[in-house]
Design a protein around this motif. Structure first.
Motif, short mmCIF file in Angstrom:
data_model
loop_
_atom_site.label_atom_id
_atom_site.label_comp_id
_atom_site.label_asym_id
_atom_site.label_seq_id
_atom_site.Cartn_x
_atom_site.Cartn_y
_atom_site.Cartn_z
N VAL A 195 9.74 -0.97 -7.38
CA VAL A 195 8.38 -1.43 -7.60
C VAL A 195 8.23 -1.79 -9.08
N GLU A 196 7.59 -2.90 -9.32
CA GLU A 196 7.33 -3.34 -10.69
C GLU A 196 5.88 -3.81 -10.75
N TYR A 197 5.15 -3.30 -11.73
CA TYR A 197 3.77 -3.76 -11.87
C TYR A 197 3.45 -4.17 -13.29
N TRP A 198 2.51 -5.09 -13.37
CA TRP A 198 1.91 -5.50 -14.63
C TRP A 198 0.42 -5.23 -14.52
N SER A 199 -0.14 -4.49 -15.43
CA SER A 199 -1.58 -4.26 -15.47
C SER A 199 -2.14 -5.13 -16.58
N LEU A 200 -3.12 -5.97 -16.24
CA LEU A 200 -3.53 -7.06 -17.11
C LEU A 200 -4.97 -6.95 -17.57
N TYR A 201 -5.21 -7.33 -18.81
CA TYR A 201 -6.57 -7.39 -19.35
C TYR A 201 -7.26 -8.67 -18.89
N THR A 202 -8.55 -8.53 -18.56
CA THR A 202 -9.42 -9.67 -18.29
C THR A 202 -10.77 -9.39 -18.93
N ASN A 203 -11.59 -10.41 -19.08
CA ASN A 203 -12.93 -10.24 -19.66
C ASN A 203 -13.94 -9.89 -18.57
N THR A 204 -13.67 -8.77 -17.92
CA THR A 204 -14.54 -8.26 -16.87
C THR A 204 -14.68 -6.75 -17.03
N VAL A 205 -15.54 -6.16 -16.23
CA VAL A 205 -15.76 -4.71 -16.31
C VAL A 205 -14.44 -3.98 -16.08
N MET A 206 -14.25 -2.91 -16.81
CA MET A 206 -13.00 -2.15 -16.70
C MET A 206 -12.84 -1.56 -15.30
N VAL A 207 -11.60 -1.19 -15.00
CA VAL A 207 -11.25 -0.64 -13.70
C VAL A 207 -10.85 0.82 -13.85
N THR A 208 -11.46 1.69 -13.04
CA THR A 208 -11.06 3.10 -12.96
C THR A 208 -10.98 3.45 -11.47
N PRO A 209 -10.53 4.64 -11.13
CA PRO A 209 -10.37 4.98 -9.71
C PRO A 209 -11.67 4.88 -8.90
N TYR A 210 -11.51 4.42 -7.68
CA TYR A 210 -12.56 4.40 -6.67
C TYR A 210 -11.92 4.99 -5.42
N ARG A 211 -12.63 5.84 -4.73
CA ARG A 211 -12.14 6.61 -3.59
C ARG A 211 -10.87 6.01 -2.96
N GLY A 212 -9.78 6.68 -3.17
CA GLY A 212 -8.47 6.19 -2.76
C GLY A 212 -7.60 5.85 -3.95
N ALA A 213 -8.21 5.39 -5.03
CA ALA A 213 -7.57 5.19 -6.33
C ALA A 213 -6.22 4.51 -6.26
N GLY A 214 -6.19 3.27 -5.79
CA GLY A 214 -4.96 2.50 -5.78
C GLY A 214 -4.12 2.67 -4.54
N ARG A 215 -4.40 3.70 -3.75
CA ARG A 215 -3.56 3.95 -2.58
C ARG A 215 -3.84 2.94 -1.46
N ALA A 216 -5.10 2.47 -1.35
CA ALA A 216 -5.41 1.46 -0.34
C ALA A 216 -4.58 0.21 -0.56
N HIS A 217 -4.33 -0.15 -1.83
CA HIS A 217 -3.51 -1.32 -2.14
C HIS A 217 -2.08 -1.12 -1.64
N ALA A 218 -1.56 0.09 -1.85
CA ALA A 218 -0.19 0.39 -1.43
C ALA A 218 -0.05 0.32 0.08
N VAL A 219 -1.02 0.90 0.78
CA VAL A 219 -0.98 0.90 2.24
C VAL A 219 -1.09 -0.54 2.75
N PHE A 220 -1.91 -1.35 2.11
CA PHE A 220 -2.04 -2.74 2.53
C PHE A 220 -0.68 -3.44 2.44
N MET A 221 0.02 -3.23 1.33
CA MET A 221 1.34 -3.85 1.19
C MET A 221 2.30 -3.39 2.28
N MET A 222 2.38 -2.08 2.47
CA MET A 222 3.38 -1.54 3.38
C MET A 222 3.05 -1.86 4.84
N GLU A 223 1.82 -1.65 5.21
CA GLU A 223 1.47 -1.84 6.62
C GLU A 223 1.42 -3.30 7.03
N ARG A 224 1.01 -4.19 6.14
CA ARG A 224 1.09 -5.62 6.44
C ARG A 224 2.56 -6.04 6.60
#
Length: 814
Positions: free
Chosen positions: A346-375
């Motif tokens: 696994v390789e990730y890049w976390s990128l800056y944008t001119n938008t509101v910052m990102v912090t955990p939301y219920r699940g905290a990144g795990r929903a993204h992982a499940v989406f990748m694997m299950e799809r």
């Protein structure tokens, strides 16, 4: 004998107080205090040229107007980055008040303190700020291009870059009989608690101490941060968390700019200052989550067994990273899910944008992982013409513990410590009627309806350390007071912790009273996040209750002239096993535990100097002991526990309007032994509701100028109760070997796999791939048209002939 409380469906003890209007939330407190309001940037990217506050100073009732230059000492520095990580290559955090530059719409620049909030808001509207505009960077693609940067001095917008690998991925792909290459996407969303953020800070001039009330998920963390930034002794700062109207991750960040600025103002003015967030402020200046662009390469054999998995993804972390990279890190470590994958990179890049910052939301990144694997698993099944559940069965981990080979957010190697995925899948198939679905589909088709069946499996690291503590005191009345440093915002701590203590101590649950989130009683704690409350504080309180019980039995043994090993506590009565005539109440033991000079009531006489014959050879309080029936203990695990579960959904998609209706939603969940099954089901149901919102309704819509276009409930869609399906549940309880109670977390279980489960069901109904979420009727309509035109969304090739395109701007981070 006392009925065992652990495992019982006991109604939430906190609910009568809360539903009758007797809750005490942040805005219910300190109504006579002065109020703060903030001037926030209307621009996504700009230099601040000048701030003119003269119009606000002339407003009657205004007490102070602060800009960055008014912040004292370390309070003027950048806010802390709370969780350092080796992947972070360019750490940037914001300020309590922006000094000369703004990086997103909503960033605070000026604080106005006035007699009340109305005056403060009016005065804030009179402040004039001149800006020199800069081109904003919005979205992953623009950030990846790197033609412009969010933060001056950077060559690109990469905040963090990380690679983890298990096995030999390239060799595994080379020898795989089949390969697929998928592009996937998750869009940005945000949690919407009923109560926004808020803080009240009160300065005591006499002893130079600060008392803060905050709607936070970590009172001890906020206490430490404020003490450091205000440069005052930690012992002079108290943080108290009242009732919290929902948090879901957004309130774990600390200190928020407003918390620090308000605390500074309270000290400078020698008074109490209050700020509560309004709904628009929550939209534009609190934290968001979710947005990722993903690529998956997978190699597999004729039975669908995954031989190699290569994952790359790009994460939008917004303008700053005060909470580090927990979201993309969690994504990267959870992709393998419940599957036995020998070769994973696994390789990730976390990128800056001119938008509101990102912090955990219920699940905290795990929903993204499940989406990748299950799809990906569904795509494998489609490629081979296999049943989707059979592909999962062929890949499940079957022996525990199962080392994962990747380093988790707690710094330890991940390990699937317990579970039975085969049994869970059997339960899920039976619950939803998997094998009977085709007959139902045929019936629906004959009626002109389109229906689909979807599935999503997941694992979740829960109960992360480093520690949590408990404090228990038994009063001479028999009342049992319980404290934990955790905050509570809907998890039923007053109920489940009382159940644990009642069982471990042997007292009626009605005598147990739980308090949380008050640093005055328990100054050492980590906080409420990551499905860790029951695992961490629950086990700490279990251990603490055992210490209290051992002390009580020792004291009672001396009084009853019995060996403590021969004693038991049942319903708050200590007696000799098998001889209830030799007994005394726990309340009496509490009296005896504290040698007294003064008898303040009749029961206290038993503990005074002349109540029993003196023993000249021993002091009243022996070395190593302390008076009172009171103990404190901490629990610190070796690593996180790993909970797991599986979801299935049946959806209907309207052939003409593309409306999506969830007909059934089924969950099989394994969080180990359930303290209170009713509470666990409530957590699952609430999580599914949020997951449905993220799958079908909620997205943060930014334009190219960085303006949030739907910053109100008029435009930001949330599901009503009518859109949330009835959730059918079944449970498996495989104990974890990592803690005394064998429990695993449950708080995020409902949310994590919901989007991928619904995507799977829609894909099954429509007959073409679903590669991006959330999915609304308009988007589904467009996908239908593309499919009719021969396009296959997100599936770049039937093979791995072309590598993922990495923009030149971030190639140096490979």
């Amino acid at each position: 004998m006392t009925t065992r409380m652990f495992g019982q469906k006991i109604k939430r003890r906190e609910d009568p107080r809360l539903v009758t209007g007797n809750g005490r939330y942040l805005d219910d407190l300190a109504n006579g205090s002065v109020a703060a309001a903030f001037v926030r940037s209307p621009h996504a990217h700009a230099d601040i040229v000048d701030i003119d506050v003269t119009g606000a100073i002339d407003v009657e009732g205004v007490i102070a107007v602060w800009t960055h230059e008014d912040l004292p000492g370390q309070a003027a520095d950048r806010l802390p980055m709370l969780i350092p990580h080796p992947s972070i290559v360019a750490p940037h955090t914001g300020f309590a008040l922006a000094p000369d530059h703004v990086n997103f719409v909503g960033e605070p620049i000026v604080m106005v303190i006035a007699r009340d909030r109305y005056i403060a808001e009016d005065a804030a509207g009179r402040i004039e700020i001149d800006y020199e505009f800069l081109d904003p960077i919005v979205g992953v693609e623009k950030s990846r291009e790197g033609q412009r940067v969010v933060h001056a001095g950077m060559d690109d917008n990469v905040a963090a870059h990380y690679v983890q690998e298990v096995g030999d991925v390239d060799a595994g792909l080379d020898r795989a009989p089949h390969t697929l290459d998928l592009d996937l996407e998750f869009e940005r969303s945000a949690c919407m608690p009923m109560e926004g953020k808020g803080v009240i800070a009160a300065w005591n001039r006499e002893d130079e101490s600060l008392q803060v009330h905050s709607s936070t998920q970590t009172s001890t963390g906020l206490r430490a941060a404020l003490a450091a930034r205000l440069e005052i002794p930690l012992t002079r700062v108290e943080v108290i968390t009242p009732d919290v109207g929902g948090a879901f991750g957004v309130k774990i960040n600390h200190p928020w700019p407003e918390e620090l600025a308000v605390a500074c103002a309270a000290r400078a003015l020698g008074t109490t200052v209050k700020w509560t967030e309004d709904r628009r402020e929550h939209f534009i200046s609190s934290a968001h989550e979710r947005a990722q662009t993903q690529n998956v390469k997978v190699g597999f054999d004729d039975d669908g067994r995954i031989l190699s998995l290569d994952v790359k993804f790009w994460h939008d972390n917004g303008a700053y990273i005060p909470y580090g990279v927990i979201v993309p890190l969690n994504t990267s470590t959870h992709v393998m899910g419940p599957y036995n994958i020998a070769n994973y990179r696994v390789e990730y890049w976390s990128l800056y944008t001119n938008t509101v910052m990102v912090t955990p939301y219920r699940g905290a990144g795990r929903a993204h992982a499940v989406f990748m694997m299950e799809r990906t698993v569904d795509a494998i099944a489609d490629e081979l013409g296999m049943d989707r559940t059979q592909v999962r069965l062929n890949n499940f981990v079957r022996e525990f513990p199962h080392p994962m080979g990747v380093t988790m957010q707690d710094g330890a190697e991940g390990c699937l410590d317990s579970g039975d995925f085969v049994t869970s899948l059997d339960k899920l198939k039976a619950l939803v009627g998997w094998d009977e679905f085709e007959a139902y589909r045929d019936q629906a088709r004959a009626e002109g309806r389109k229906v689909g069946l979807g599935i999503g499996c997941y694992v979740e690291s829960t109960g992360a350390g480093p520690y949590e503590g408990g404090h228990i005191e038994v009063e001479s009345s028999g009342r049992v007071n319980v404290w934990t440093g955790l905050t509570t915002h809907g998890q039923a701590h007053a109920t489940v912790f009382a159940q644990i203590v009642a069982d471990a101590l042997g007292v009626p649950i009605d005598t147990v009273h739980v308090a949380t989130g008050d640093t005055r009683k328990l100054p050492y704690s980590v906080g409420t996040w990551g499905s860790r409350g029951a695992v961490m504080a629950g086990n700490a309180l279990h251990l603490t209750a055992q210490k209290v019980k051992a002390k009580a039995l020792k004291i009672a043994g001396e009084s009853l002239e019995a060996d403590p090993e021969d004693l038991e506590i049942v319903d708050g009565i200590i007696s000799v096993k098998g001889d209830p005539s030799a007994a005394m109440p726990l309340a009496a033991v509490s009296v005896l535990s504290n040698p007294l000079r003064y008898a303040f009531d009749e029961s206290a006489k038993a503990a005074t100097q002349f109540a029993k014959e003196s023993t000249a050879e021993e002091p009243s309080v022996k070395p190593g002991e302390q008076p009172g029936l009171e103990e404190q203990e901490f629990f610190s695990p070796l690593r996180s526990t790993v909970a797991n579960g599986m979801h299935a959904a049946i959806v209907e998609t309207d052939p003409e309007t593309a409306d999506i209706t969830i007909l059934r939603y089924c969950v099989v969940h394994d969080c180990g032994p359930m303290i209170n099954p009713m509470v666990v089901e409530g957590q699952v149901h609430g999580g599914v509701a949020q997951g449905v919102g993220g799958a079908l309704y909620e997205r943060m819509a930014y334009d190219t100028d960085g303006q949030l276009l739907n910053a109100s409930f008029m435009d930001f869609l949330m599901p009503f109760a009518s859109e949330i399906p009835h959730v059918e549940t079944d449970h498996l309880e495989t104990p974890s070997p990592l803690n005394p109670l064998g429990i695993k977390g449950a708080g995020e279980a409902g949310t994590i796999p919901t989007a991928t489960t619904i995507a799977s069901a829609i894909e099954d109904a429509e007959g073409f791939p679903i590669r991006a979420m959330p999915l609304d009727p308009s988007t589904l309509w467009e996908l239908r048209n593309k499919h009719a035109a021969g396009e296959v969304p997100g599936l770049k090739s039937r093979g791995l002939g072309s590598a993922v395109s990495v923009p030149p701007s971030i190639a140096g981070h490979q």
